[in-house]
Design a protein around this motif. Sequence first.
Motif, PDB file in Angstrom:
ATOM      1  N   ASN A  42       9.302  47.276  61.411  1.00 56.25           N
ATOM      2  CA  ASN A  42       7.596  47.538  61.182  1.00 56.25           C
ATOM      3  C   ASN A  42       7.102  47.688  59.908  1.00 56.25           C
ATOM      4  O   ASN A  42       6.084  48.159  59.586  1.00 56.25           O
ATOM      5  CB  ASN A  42       6.995  48.561  62.060  1.00 56.25           C
ATOM      6  CG  ASN A  42       7.348  47.927  63.664  1.00 56.25           C
ATOM      7  OD1 ASN A  42       7.003  47.018  64.003  1.00 56.25           O
ATOM      8  ND2 ASN A  42       7.361  49.008  64.529  1.00 56.25           N
ATOM      9  N   SER A  43       8.071  47.538  58.907  1.00 57.33           N
ATOM     10  CA  SER A  43       7.833  47.889  57.390  1.00 57.33           C
ATOM     11  C   SER A  43       7.357  46.579  56.865  1.00 57.33           C
ATOM     12  O   SER A  43       7.989  45.480  57.049  1.00 57.33           O
ATOM     13  CB  SER A  43       8.982  48.379  56.839  1.00 57.33           C
ATOM     14  OG  SER A  43       9.271  49.709  57.200  1.00 57.33           O
ATOM     15  N   MET A  44       6.415  46.905  55.995  1.00 60.39           N
ATOM     16  CA  MET A  44       5.868  45.385  55.116  1.00 60.39           C
ATOM     17  C   MET A  44       6.952  45.225  53.838  1.00 60.39           C
ATOM     18  O   MET A  44       7.289  46.342  53.151  1.00 60.39           O
ATOM     19  CB  MET A  44       4.642  45.678  54.541  1.00 60.39           C
ATOM     20  CG  MET A  44       3.903  44.632  53.764  1.00 60.39           C
ATOM     21  SD  MET A  44       3.618  43.126  54.757  1.00 60.39           S
ATOM     22  CE  MET A  44       3.037  41.974  53.644  1.00 60.39           C
ATOM     23  N   THR A  45       7.442  43.965  53.727  1.00 66.20           N
ATOM     24  CA  THR A  45       8.164  43.820  52.620  1.00 66.20           C
ATOM     25  C   THR A  45       7.542  42.534  51.845  1.00 66.20           C
ATOM     26  O   THR A  45       7.055  41.601  52.284  1.00 66.20           O
ATOM     27  CB  THR A  45       9.418  43.536  52.850  1.00 66.20           C
ATOM     28  OG1 THR A  45      10.361  43.398  51.749  1.00 66.20           O
ATOM     29  CG2 THR A  45       9.873  42.476  53.724  1.00 66.20           C
ATOM     30  N   THR A  92       6.436  41.411  57.832  1.00 71.82           N
ATOM     31  CA  THR A  92       6.610  42.653  58.582  1.00 71.82           C
ATOM     32  C   THR A  92       8.094  42.628  59.153  1.00 71.82           C
ATOM     33  O   THR A  92       8.177  41.598  60.078  1.00 71.82           O
ATOM     34  CB  THR A  92       5.538  42.892  59.158  1.00 71.82           C
ATOM     35  OG1 THR A  92       4.261  43.085  58.445  1.00 71.82           O
ATOM     36  CG2 THR A  92       5.857  44.689  59.931  1.00 71.82           C
ATOM     37  N   THR A 122       9.483  47.125  48.903  1.00 68.28           N
ATOM     38  CA  THR A 122       9.386  47.613  50.797  1.00 68.28           C
ATOM     39  C   THR A 122       8.542  48.972  50.766  1.00 68.28           C
ATOM     40  O   THR A 122       8.535  49.651  49.946  1.00 68.28           O
ATOM     41  CB  THR A 122      10.647  47.605  51.214  1.00 68.28           C
ATOM     42  OG1 THR A 122      11.454  46.426  51.021  1.00 68.28           O
ATOM     43  CG2 THR A 122      10.569  47.858  52.750  1.00 68.28           C
TER      44      THR A 122
END
Length: 212
Positions: A42-45, A92, A122
Amino acid sequence: MILRSVFALVLLVGILSPASESLRFELQSGQTKCIAEDIKSNSMTVGKYHVVKPNEDHPLPDSHKLTVKVTSSHGNSFHSAEKVESGQFAFTAAEQGDYIACFWAVEHTPQITVTVDFDWRTGFHTKDWTNVAKKGQVHSMELELKNLFDTVQSIHEEMLYLREREEEMQELNKATTSKMFWLSFLSLFLCLSVAGIQFWHLKSFFEKKKLI
């Protein structure tokens, strides 16, 4: 406890520090170079890349074009481009693990060297608050508060992630300790069994020889 506090402090400094500069590397024609990034779920990169022109006054030749592919450790593809001089990707992460960006240079004779500029960010560093301020004409103090809030939220998420990993390690330690206990018990049982068999064999041998 002290080690955990030190690790949390190092993590805090890492999150508060500015985003790292873009990575520049050289790639031989016909060869592949891969770069991995550990990303939690669920992390944006976001990532941007481009080939550095060997001569700014001339267009980039086809021999300097790249084929780029970004995949997860499970083999899922998130970005793919063939024979390009620049590009970008954003997604994501659906799963925790290593995400790999591979660059392949077109084969050429004689062999040439392609210089690639790659910027991969990130989490918190993917948000450009300068652009947010320009678009919304936000006051500088409000911008700082937004930036601070996002930083605190990112730290909170990282601490929750570390807590989950710590719980997983504790469960693993418990399982390992339990297995070691039963393995030690089994080893002791086997040693006593072998010793008993040897004693019985020697006793039978001496009785046959009428030594006892």
